[in-house]
Design an enzyme around this catalytic site. Sequence first.
Site, PDB file in Angstrom:
ATOM      1  N   TYR A  10      38.530 -40.589  86.096  1.00  0.00           N
ATOM      2  CA  TYR A  10      39.604 -39.856  85.410  1.00  0.00           C
ATOM      3  C   TYR A  10      39.173 -39.735  83.960  1.00  0.00           C
ATOM      4  CZ  TYR A  10      42.961 -40.091  89.240  1.00  0.00           C
ATOM      5  OH  TYR A  10      43.612 -39.904  90.431  1.00  0.00           O
ATOM      6  N   GLU A  62      38.726 -52.525  80.800  1.00  0.00           N
ATOM      7  CA  GLU A  62      39.631 -52.052  81.861  1.00  0.00           C
ATOM      8  C   GLU A  62      38.766 -51.840  83.088  1.00  0.00           C
ATOM      9  OE1 GLU A  62      42.542 -49.209  80.866  1.00  0.00           O
ATOM     10  OE2 GLU A  62      43.307 -50.731  79.508  1.00  0.00           O
ATOM     11  N   GLN A  89      38.976 -42.598  94.709  1.00  0.00           N
ATOM     12  CA  GLN A  89      38.206 -43.077  93.552  1.00  0.00           C
ATOM     13  C   GLN A  89      39.108 -43.270  92.320  1.00  0.00           C
ATOM     14  OE1 GLN A  89      33.934 -40.999  94.040  1.00  0.00           O
ATOM     15  NE2 GLN A  89      35.602 -39.561  93.959  1.00  0.00           N
ATOM     16  N   CYS A 112      41.123 -46.267  89.947  1.00  0.00           N
ATOM     17  CA  CYS A 112      41.130 -47.718  89.732  1.00  0.00           C
ATOM     18  C   CYS A 112      42.355 -48.330  90.386  1.00  0.00           C
ATOM     19  CB  CYS A 112      41.093 -48.051  88.251  1.00  0.00           C
ATOM     20  SG  CYS A 112      42.373 -47.223  87.312  1.00  0.00           S
TER      21      CYS A 112
HETATM   22  P1  NAD Z   1      30.382 -48.246  85.517  1.00  0.00           P
HETATM   23  O1  NAD Z   1      30.650 -49.663  85.126  1.00  0.00           O
HETATM   24  O2  NAD Z   1      29.248 -47.967  86.405  1.00  0.00           O
HETATM   25  O3  NAD Z   1      30.160 -47.343  84.217  1.00  0.00           O
HETATM   26  C1  NAD Z   1      31.140 -47.231  83.205  1.00  0.00           C
HETATM   27  C2  NAD Z   1      30.475 -46.811  81.902  1.00  0.00           C
HETATM   28  O4  NAD Z   1      29.636 -47.867  81.444  1.00  0.00           O
HETATM   29  C3  NAD Z   1      29.586 -45.582  82.010  1.00  0.00           C
HETATM   30  O5  NAD Z   1      29.788 -44.790  80.859  1.00  0.00           O
HETATM   31  C4  NAD Z   1      28.186 -46.183  82.034  1.00  0.00           C
HETATM   32  O6  NAD Z   1      27.183 -45.322  81.548  1.00  0.00           O
HETATM   33  C5  NAD Z   1      28.348 -47.372  81.112  1.00  0.00           C
HETATM   34  N1  NAD Z   1      27.384 -48.478  81.281  1.00  0.00           N
HETATM   35  C6  NAD Z   1      26.698 -48.835  82.399  1.00  0.00           C
HETATM   36  N2  NAD Z   1      25.943 -49.938  82.147  1.00  0.00           N
HETATM   37  C7  NAD Z   1      26.168 -50.284  80.846  1.00  0.00           C
HETATM   38  C8  NAD Z   1      25.705 -51.340  79.998  1.00  0.00           C
HETATM   39  N3  NAD Z   1      24.865 -52.264  80.448  1.00  0.00           N
HETATM   40  N4  NAD Z   1      26.160 -51.399  78.740  1.00  0.00           N
HETATM   41  C9  NAD Z   1      27.046 -50.477  78.266  1.00  0.00           C
HETATM   42  N5  NAD Z   1      27.515 -49.455  79.025  1.00  0.00           N
HETATM   43  C10 NAD Z   1      27.094 -49.358  80.295  1.00  0.00           C
HETATM   44  O7  NAD Z   1      31.753 -47.699  86.142  1.00  0.00           O
HETATM   45  P2  NAD Z   1      32.055 -46.247  86.730  1.00  0.00           P
HETATM   46  O8  NAD Z   1      31.345 -46.086  88.010  1.00  0.00           O
HETATM   47  O9  NAD Z   1      31.888 -45.211  85.676  1.00  0.00           O
HETATM   48  O10 NAD Z   1      33.619 -46.340  86.999  1.00  0.00           O
HETATM   49  C11 NAD Z   1      34.166 -46.859  88.175  1.00  0.00           C
HETATM   50  C12 NAD Z   1      34.798 -48.199  87.908  1.00  0.00           C
HETATM   51  O11 NAD Z   1      35.735 -48.087  86.840  1.00  0.00           O
HETATM   52  C13 NAD Z   1      35.603 -48.720  89.073  1.00  0.00           C
HETATM   53  O12 NAD Z   1      35.381 -50.094  89.223  1.00  0.00           O
HETATM   54  C14 NAD Z   1      37.046 -48.445  88.652  1.00  0.00           C
HETATM   55  O13 NAD Z   1      38.004 -49.266  89.287  1.00  0.00           O
HETATM   56  C15 NAD Z   1      36.967 -48.698  87.198  1.00  0.00           C
HETATM   57  N6  NAD Z   1      38.064 -48.054  86.466  1.00  0.00           N
HETATM   58  C16 NAD Z   1      39.024 -48.834  85.910  1.00  0.00           C
HETATM   59  C17 NAD Z   1      40.091 -48.256  85.239  1.00  0.00           C
HETATM   60  C18 NAD Z   1      41.180 -49.088  84.624  1.00  0.00           C
HETATM   61  O14 NAD Z   1      42.001 -48.529  83.910  1.00  0.00           O
HETATM   62  N7  NAD Z   1      41.239 -50.387  84.859  1.00  0.00           N
HETATM   63  C19 NAD Z   1      40.170 -46.859  85.153  1.00  0.00           C
HETATM   64  C20 NAD Z   1      39.167 -46.085  85.727  1.00  0.00           C
HETATM   65  C21 NAD Z   1      38.111 -46.698  86.389  1.00  0.00           C
END
Ligand code: NAD
Length: 454
Positions: free
Chosen positions: A131, A226, A258, A260
């Site tokens: 999102y 989050e 997909q 959270c």
């Molecule tokens: P992800 O952790 O793979 O990536 C998130 C972000 O982190 C991306 O921009 C990525 O490039 C960056 N990233 C990756 N490795 C990093 C590092 N070592 N250091 C700094 N940044 C890094 O997650 P995703 O696949 O983008 O999102 C899906 C996840 O997000 C799911 O687990 C979902 O539940 C969670 N989510 C949580 C919320 C919430 O509000 N709690 C909302 C949306 C999604």
Amino acid sequence: MKLTNPATGALLRDVATDTARTIRAKYARARAAQPAWAALPLRRRAATIRALRNLVVERQEELARTLSLEVGKPIRQSRNEVKGLLPRIDFFVAEAAKVLRDEKVFGDGAMEERIGHEPLGVVANISAWNYPYFVGCNVFVPALLAGNAVLYKPSEFATLTGMHIAELMHAAGVPEDVFIAVIGDGSVGGALVRQPVDGVFFTGSYATGAKIAAATGRRMIKTQLELGGKDPVYVADDVDVAAAAAAVADGAFYNTGQSCCAVERVYVHEKIYAPFVKAFVDEVKRFKVGDPLDEATYIGALTRKPQLDVLKRQVADAKKKGARLLTGGAPIKGKGNFFAPTVLADVDHSMQVMRDESFGPVIGLMAVRDDAHATALMNDTEYGLTAGVYTPDAKRARAILARMQAGTVYWNCCDRVSPRLPWSGHKHSGIGLTLSTYGIQTFTRPKAWHLRST
Ligand code: NAD
């Protein structure tokens, strides 16, 4: 970095990514620009955010289309997301003055005590793709209103949307050095976190969140995480079965699962288990899977290809341990990352599908003896983002929800976020919060003023 359409595999664009050198330079620009931004009266900063809102309204169809093309989200759901941005912006703009105002908390003529709210300074916002408008706006809008400069790294899977956001921000009048997009994958995110920023606001997986917490821990800067969820819903024996099945199926499969806060585990009272399972499967079989740009599509493509294997493994593990596969169960052959909407019945907590985040169109249904059994199972998870109960009985629902170890609880609803309520997680779902008035205050530091006039 090559950006591809997850529904077709076609190349969308090849974009240049940031390097350690360009990230350092962007950080320096943001650091230099932040004090002047913070010194503006709030109404001037709020005016740019209102202008951003107007631009989103003007360009909503184009923004929704880009989102569908790059993350595979069905077009109607992309439009819902872009439109859903507007009440969030309105909430933040309406509440910022109250939250950011200095507050006199004591005065006796000689001594006055006041609480001031100062911006953190330069903050990094590392965002998810599922999102991108919502999770991004929950951070950058209140952060900017509070007087911070923002280094915004969109997910590598929502890069074009991130670039649109930066362009709209600048067109709305936010200075180019106050809101800066940082483009790239996780390694770029890692380099951004190494800059001497004053706060890191992250949305993403637990695995990445844990790395970020380790990277910032010794620097004593605000770090908000989050993270994921494994959100349960309990359907009690006194519900309208068809209505509850339809609502829970939507909570589980919207956004192709997909979200959270997607429903990831369903517990059903044993007295209505059989009719509920039938109604649920009937509902899921009606979902139209297909081209995200088709108006009739409800289930689009999975954004990330490797997730197809995660889901395949969860289904195989559940079947091996005795679950019944009632529909779906495998990727759909052909172009793109499509997985058939999948329902597994008679699951239990030895199975991955009830323990690990699925983040796709796969759900497990399990019968429970009573409310106490449901309560224990709902809390038996590493996560704690949301939990919901379906029953017409308010007292019964409150008794269960009060015991949930989750940041958000739902009665007769699910998969819902409100700008007026704080969004936060327990356990591996994270630390800190966004949204609500607390979600504005979180981008400030309180300053305690002790003022003696004589
Ligand atoms: P992800 O952790 O793979 O990536 C998130 C972000 O982190 C991306 O921009 C990525 O490039 C960056 N990233 C990756 N490795 C990093 C590092 N070592 N250091 C700094 N940044 C890094 O997650 P995703 O696949 O983008 O999102 C899906 C996840 O997000 C799911 O687990 C979902 O539940 C969670 N989510 C949580 C919320 C919430 O509000 N709690 C909302 C949306 C999604």
